[in-house]
Design a protein around this motif. Structure first.
Motif, PDB file in Angstrom:
ATOM      1  N   ILE A  18      37.412   1.610  -5.688  1.00 31.92           N
ATOM      2  CA  ILE A  18      35.949   1.503  -5.666  1.00 31.92           C
ATOM      3  C   ILE A  18      35.428   2.801  -5.076  1.00 31.92           C
ATOM      4  O   ILE A  18      35.803   3.190  -3.970  1.00 31.92           O
ATOM      5  N   ASN A  19      34.577   3.489  -5.814  1.00 37.27           N
ATOM      6  CA  ASN A  19      33.977   4.746  -5.357  1.00 37.27           C
ATOM      7  C   ASN A  19      32.537   4.470  -4.950  1.00 37.27           C
ATOM      8  O   ASN A  19      31.754   3.941  -5.739  1.00 37.27           O
ATOM      9  N   SER A  20      32.206   4.825  -3.710  1.00 36.73           N
ATOM     10  CA  SER A  20      30.878   4.529  -3.182  1.00 36.73           C
ATOM     11  C   SER A  20      30.463   5.620  -2.214  1.00 36.73           C
ATOM     12  O   SER A  20      31.266   6.472  -1.835  1.00 36.73           O
ATOM     13  N   ALA A  21      29.205   5.563  -1.798  1.00 34.33           N
ATOM     14  CA  ALA A  21      28.721   6.492  -0.772  1.00 34.33           C
ATOM     15  C   ALA A  21      29.387   6.119   0.553  1.00 34.33           C
ATOM     16  O   ALA A  21      29.734   4.956   0.785  1.00 34.33           O
ATOM     17  N   LEU A  22      29.560   7.114   1.443  1.00 35.81           N
ATOM     18  CA  LEU A  22      30.258   6.890   2.699  1.00 35.81           C
ATOM     19  C   LEU A  22      29.599   5.794   3.515  1.00 35.81           C
ATOM     20  O   LEU A  22      30.235   4.861   3.967  1.00 35.81           O
ATOM     21  N   ASN A  23      28.320   5.894   3.708  1.00 41.62           N
ATOM     22  CA  ASN A  23      27.581   4.866   4.436  1.00 41.62           C
ATOM     23  C   ASN A  23      26.372   4.487   3.604  1.00 41.62           C
ATOM     24  O   ASN A  23      25.392   5.219   3.564  1.00 41.62           O
TER      25      ASN A  23
END
Length: 198
Positions: free
Chosen positions: A150-155
Motif C-alpha cells: 500500500i503506497n500512501s502519504a507518510l502522515n
C-alpha cells in the motif's frame, strides 16, 4: 411535501391553547403565566428537531446521535481507531465497515482505504523470471507472489470539517494507524502486506 418544522413560539401557542378557559388562565404572551409556560417550548422544539433528523441520522454516512449504535452493530470501536478517535474518523470507519462487501482486487482495497479517508495506490509484486522480467527489477523468491504494498502519504492529515467533525475534535490530526490496522484485517490471510510511505 416538506417536513414540518415547529418553532418555540409554535409550541408556546400550542401549550397555551391546552389551558382551561377563564380569567385565572391568562393567555397573553406578556403574562407571567404565559412566560412560565414558554419555558417548556425550547425543549419541545429540540425534541421535534431531533425527531425530524432521525431519517438523516439513521444512515451511517450522516449519523450523529446514532453513531454509537452503528459502532456497536459493526464491532467498533476497536484497537484500530486508537485511544481517542475523532468524530469524523469514527464515522468514516463505520461507513467503511458497513459498505465493505469484501474483495481481493486492487480497486477494492483502494476504495476501502478511500472510505476510511486515505488515498492509496496498490503495488503487486512477482518474483524475478528470466525472459519475462527486465534488468533492474527486484529479485524475489516465491513469497513475492503473495506480497503487495500500500503506497500512501507518510502522515495523512485529516482536517476538521464543518458538518463532518464534532465539538472537541482537533483542527487537524495526522497518522495512518487506522489505515494499517483496517487493511491488515481485510487482507487475504495468505498474503504479505507492506506499507510504503512517501
Amino acid at each position: 411535501m416538506p417536513k414540518p418544522s415547529f418553532t418555540s413560539a409554535d409550541f408556546t401557542s400550542a401549550l397555551l391553547g391546552l389551558l382551561p378557559r377563564g380569567r385565572v388562565w391568562p393567555k397573553e404572551l406578556s403574562s407571567v403565566h404565559a412566560q412560565a409556560i414558554s419555558c417548556y417550548a425550547p425543549t419541545f422544539q429540540r425534541i421535534s428537531d431531533s425527531a425530524l433528523g432521525l431519517l438523516v441520522d439513521a444512515f451511517p454516512a450522516t449519523t450523529v446521535n446514532l453513531l454509537g449504535e452503528w459502532e456497536l452493530t459493526l464491532g467498533l470501536p476497536d484497537p484500530c481507531a486508537g485511544i481517542s478517535p475523532t468524530f469524523q474518523g469514527r464515522r468514516n470507519q463505520v461507513v467503511a465497515r458497513f459498505t465493505n462487501s469484501g474483495g481481493q482486487s486492487i480497486q477494492f482495497f483502494e476504495s476501502f482505504a478511500l472510505g476510511l479517508g486515505y488515498t492509496v495506490t496498490v503495488t503487486q509484486y512477482a518474483p524475478f523470471r528470466c525472459g519475462q522480467s527486465a534488468c533492474g527489477q527486484q529479485l524475489g523468491g516465491e513469497d513475492w507472489f503473495f506480497t503487495w504494498a500500500i503506497n500512501s502519504a507518510l502522515n495523512t492529515i485529516t482536517y476538521f470539517r464543518t458538518g463532518q467533525s464534532a465539538m472537541g475534535d482537533p483542527l487537524a490530526s495526522w497518522g495512518n494507524s487506522v489505515l494499517e490496522c483496517e487493511l491488515s484485517e481485510a487482507k487475504p490471510a495468505h498474503t504479505i502486506l507492506q506499507f510504503h510511505y512517501s
